[in-house]
Scaffold this motif. Structure first.
Motif, PDB file in Angstrom:
ATOM      1  N   ILE A 103      35.853 -80.427  65.943  1.00  0.00           N
ATOM      2  CA  ILE A 103      36.505 -81.366  66.856  1.00  0.00           C
ATOM      3  C   ILE A 103      37.855 -81.813  66.303  1.00  0.00           C
ATOM      4  N   PHE A 104      37.881 -82.185  65.026  1.00  0.00           N
ATOM      5  CA  PHE A 104      39.141 -82.644  64.442  1.00  0.00           C
ATOM      6  C   PHE A 104      40.120 -81.486  64.232  1.00  0.00           C
ATOM      7  N   ALA A 105      39.604 -80.293  63.971  1.00  0.00           N
ATOM      8  CA  ALA A 105      40.475 -79.121  63.838  1.00  0.00           C
ATOM      9  C   ALA A 105      41.150 -78.816  65.173  1.00  0.00           C
ATOM     10  N   LEU A 106      40.398 -78.954  66.261  1.00  0.00           N
ATOM     11  CA  LEU A 106      40.975 -78.714  67.587  1.00  0.00           C
ATOM     12  C   LEU A 106      42.038 -79.747  67.912  1.00  0.00           C
ATOM     13  N   ILE A 107      41.772 -81.016  67.602  1.00  0.00           N
ATOM     14  CA  ILE A 107      42.767 -82.069  67.859  1.00  0.00           C
ATOM     15  C   ILE A 107      44.045 -81.791  67.069  1.00  0.00           C
ATOM     16  N   ALA A 108      43.890 -81.417  65.793  1.00  0.00           N
ATOM     17  CA  ALA A 108      45.056 -81.100  64.963  1.00  0.00           C
ATOM     18  C   ALA A 108      45.810 -79.892  65.510  1.00  0.00           C
ATOM     19  N   PHE A 109      45.085 -78.881  65.966  1.00  0.00           N
ATOM     20  CA  PHE A 109      45.689 -77.671  66.533  1.00  0.00           C
ATOM     21  C   PHE A 109      46.535 -78.009  67.753  1.00  0.00           C
ATOM     22  N   THR A 112      49.636 -80.162  66.815  1.00  0.00           N
ATOM     23  CA  THR A 112      50.629 -79.430  66.022  1.00  0.00           C
ATOM     24  C   THR A 112      51.378 -78.397  66.858  1.00  0.00           C
ATOM     25  N   LEU A 113      50.626 -77.542  67.541  1.00  0.00           N
ATOM     26  CA  LEU A 113      51.271 -76.447  68.271  1.00  0.00           C
ATOM     27  C   LEU A 113      51.718 -76.861  69.661  1.00  0.00           C
ATOM     28  N   GLY A 114      51.074 -77.893  70.220  1.00  0.00           N
ATOM     29  CA  GLY A 114      51.454 -78.317  71.560  1.00  0.00           C
ATOM     30  C   GLY A 114      52.754 -79.077  71.606  1.00  0.00           C
ATOM     31  N   SER A 115      53.296 -79.453  70.451  1.00  0.00           N
ATOM     32  CA  SER A 115      54.543 -80.229  70.404  1.00  0.00           C
ATOM     33  C   SER A 115      55.757 -79.376  70.033  1.00  0.00           C
ATOM     34  N   ARG A 116      55.612 -78.054  70.015  1.00  0.00           N
ATOM     35  CA  ARG A 116      56.713 -77.181  69.613  1.00  0.00           C
ATOM     36  C   ARG A 116      57.734 -76.941  70.722  1.00  0.00           C
ATOM     37  N   GLY A 117      57.364 -77.259  71.956  1.00  0.00           N
ATOM     38  CA  GLY A 117      58.291 -77.039  73.059  1.00  0.00           C
ATOM     39  C   GLY A 117      58.432 -75.591  73.441  1.00  0.00           C
ATOM     40  N   VAL A 124      49.082 -70.622  74.764  1.00  0.00           N
ATOM     41  CA  VAL A 124      48.002 -70.439  73.794  1.00  0.00           C
ATOM     42  C   VAL A 124      47.169 -71.713  73.680  1.00  0.00           C
ATOM     43  N   VAL A 125      47.846 -72.833  73.520  1.00  0.00           N
ATOM     44  CA  VAL A 125      47.142 -74.111  73.412  1.00  0.00           C
ATOM     45  C   VAL A 125      46.346 -74.396  74.678  1.00  0.00           C
ATOM     46  N   GLY A 126      46.954 -74.126  75.830  1.00  0.00           N
ATOM     47  CA  GLY A 126      46.255 -74.339  77.089  1.00  0.00           C
ATOM     48  C   GLY A 126      44.996 -73.496  77.184  1.00  0.00           C
ATOM     49  N   GLY A 127      45.093 -72.245  76.736  1.00  0.00           N
ATOM     50  CA  GLY A 127      43.917 -71.370  76.751  1.00  0.00           C
ATOM     51  C   GLY A 127      42.813 -71.887  75.849  1.00  0.00           C
ATOM     52  N   VAL A 128      43.191 -72.347  74.646  1.00  0.00           N
ATOM     53  CA  VAL A 128      42.187 -72.878  73.706  1.00  0.00           C
ATOM     54  C   VAL A 128      41.545 -74.139  74.278  1.00  0.00           C
ATOM     55  N   VAL A 129      42.346 -74.997  74.890  1.00  0.00           N
ATOM     56  CA  VAL A 129      41.823 -76.238  75.471  1.00  0.00           C
ATOM     57  C   VAL A 129      40.877 -75.933  76.637  1.00  0.00           C
ATOM     58  N   LEU A 130      41.274 -74.978  77.501  1.00  0.00           N
ATOM     59  CA  LEU A 130      40.419 -74.612  78.630  1.00  0.00           C
ATOM     60  C   LEU A 130      39.107 -73.998  78.154  1.00  0.00           C
ATOM     61  N   LEU A 131      39.213 -73.141  77.141  1.00  0.00           N
ATOM     62  CA  LEU A 131      38.015 -72.499  76.604  1.00  0.00           C
ATOM     63  C   LEU A 131      37.073 -73.540  76.002  1.00  0.00           C
ATOM     64  N   THR A 132      37.645 -74.443  75.221  1.00  0.00           N
ATOM     65  CA  THR A 132      36.840 -75.510  74.623  1.00  0.00           C
ATOM     66  C   THR A 132      36.284 -76.435  75.694  1.00  0.00           C
ATOM     67  N   GLY A 133      37.105 -76.712  76.692  1.00  0.00           N
ATOM     68  CA  GLY A 133      36.667 -77.583  77.773  1.00  0.00           C
ATOM     69  C   GLY A 133      35.499 -76.995  78.548  1.00  0.00           C
ATOM     70  N   TYR A 134      35.537 -75.679  78.777  1.00  0.00           N
ATOM     71  CA  TYR A 134      34.441 -75.027  79.500  1.00  0.00           C
ATOM     72  C   TYR A 134      33.132 -75.135  78.720  1.00  0.00           C
ATOM     73  N   VAL A 135      33.182 -74.800  77.429  1.00  0.00           N
ATOM     74  CA  VAL A 135      31.976 -74.863  76.604  1.00  0.00           C
ATOM     75  C   VAL A 135      31.501 -76.307  76.472  1.00  0.00           C
TER      76      VAL A 135
END
Length: 339
Positions: A103-109, A112-117, A124-135
């Protein structure tokens, strides 16, 4: 009010499906979708509500889940450390700790990467969030419905109380986890007799493992008889090696004695909903009741049960996960090409 129509629809589907059979996983999904669309409906009301009330709704929909996720992460890590201390470092015992760290690794991910613009990294971040959200959605559905399922009571008389085995200590002794099931089964047996119902038979189910001196069913039966249960109230199913076989072989015994039998199956509470789905698949005519489990053991065991249920529906779940990954990959490629 039209915004609440989807929530009402899924609530009706939930009610109809539960009435048809409480042991379906789709019941859990319908329940989860009801709350999702109820939240969406509430959010549509926010612009027309007083600021205080609107703020409460926004907090309920967004803030509480966010804070709850962080609290859950700390809880799982703490519980995982307790589990390791009391039960050892086996992979199964590391599940709660690993989930908390995840959980904390996902928040950090995401932070960190969602603020790069970068549109590529956003994909990529959106895909990881959607995948995590589905599970996570499926897990919360499983958790909520498993809790509701665990509240069912025995109504009317049953002919059998099926007690599922779970391994022996020293090859012939009943461990605490299994003793909890046996106590629950005896409670059901004694309560039915006390209210003047027919005498239900206690059907112990479990074969002899390679490292066991006797069949689990025999050890369970001896435990019950030593505790005062009359021997003629006990039957044995001593061939099974898995939960599926427990249920299938027990069904054969019950049907051979009475094709119109009615039973309840007893296992530990963390295993009850999954065992109920297995019972439905095996054609067992009865619901599943759970016995108490040590609180520190419950989180890891529940995660393990969910993983098994997720995999049992692997065609749908892996298809959804694959679709999410493919969508994220397409968006990332489009972002690269447009750069």
């Amino acid at each position: 009010m039209y915004a609440f129509v989807p929530a009402a629809l899924f609530l009706v589907l939930f009610g109809v499906s539960v009435r048809e059979d409480r042991r379906r996983f789709r019941n859990a999904v319908y329940l989860g979708l009801t709350f999702i669309f109820l939240s969406v409906g509430l959010l549509t009301l926010v612009p027309d509500l007083p600021d205080g009330l609107g703020g409460i709704i926004v907090a309920l929909v967004f803030l509480i889940p966010s804070l709850g996720t962080i609290a859950l992460g700390f809880f799982l890590i703490g519980n995982g450390l307790t589990m390791i201390r009391k039960e050892g470092r086996s992979p199964a015992n590391l599940l709660a700790f690993t989930a908390g760290v995840g959980i904390f690794a996902l928040i950090a991910f995401v932070l960190t990467l969602g603020s790069r613009g970068s549109r590529t990294w956003d994909a990529v971040v959106g895909g990881v969030v959607l995948l995590t959200g589905y599970v996570s959605f499926l897990f919360l559905c499983f958790l909520a419905y498993a809790y509701l399922y665990g509240r069912i009571k025995v109504r009317g008389d049953v002919d059998y109380v099926v007690l599922l085995g779970s391994g022996l200590i020293g090859g012939d002794r009943v461990p605490p986890l299994l003793a909890s099931r046996l106590r629950k089964g005896r409670e059901i047996h004694d309560a039915q007799i006390a209210r003047g119902g027919r005498v239900p038979l206690l059907l112990t189910s479990g074969g002899k493992g390679a490292d066991e001196k006797v069949a689990e069913a025999r050890a369970m039966a001896d435990w019950l008889i030593a505790g005062g249960v009359p021997e003629d109230h006990v039957r044995l199913e001593d061939r099974s090696r898995t939960t599926e076989e427990n249920l299938r072989y027990s069904r054969a015994i019950m049907e051979s004695a009475d094709p119109g039998y009615r039973c309840v199956v007893v296992t530990n509470n963390f295993h009850a909903f999954r065992a109920a789905m297995m019972a439905r698949k095996a054609g067992v005519n009865g619901q599943v009741l759970g016995s108490p489990t040590a609180k520190y053991f419950w989180p890891s065991a529940t995660i393990r049960e969910f993983a098994a249920v997720f995999w049992e529906h692997k065609i749908v779940n892996l298809g959804m996960c694959g679709a999410i990954v493919a969508l994220a990959a397409v968006l990332a490629v489009l972002a690269i090409n447009s750069a």
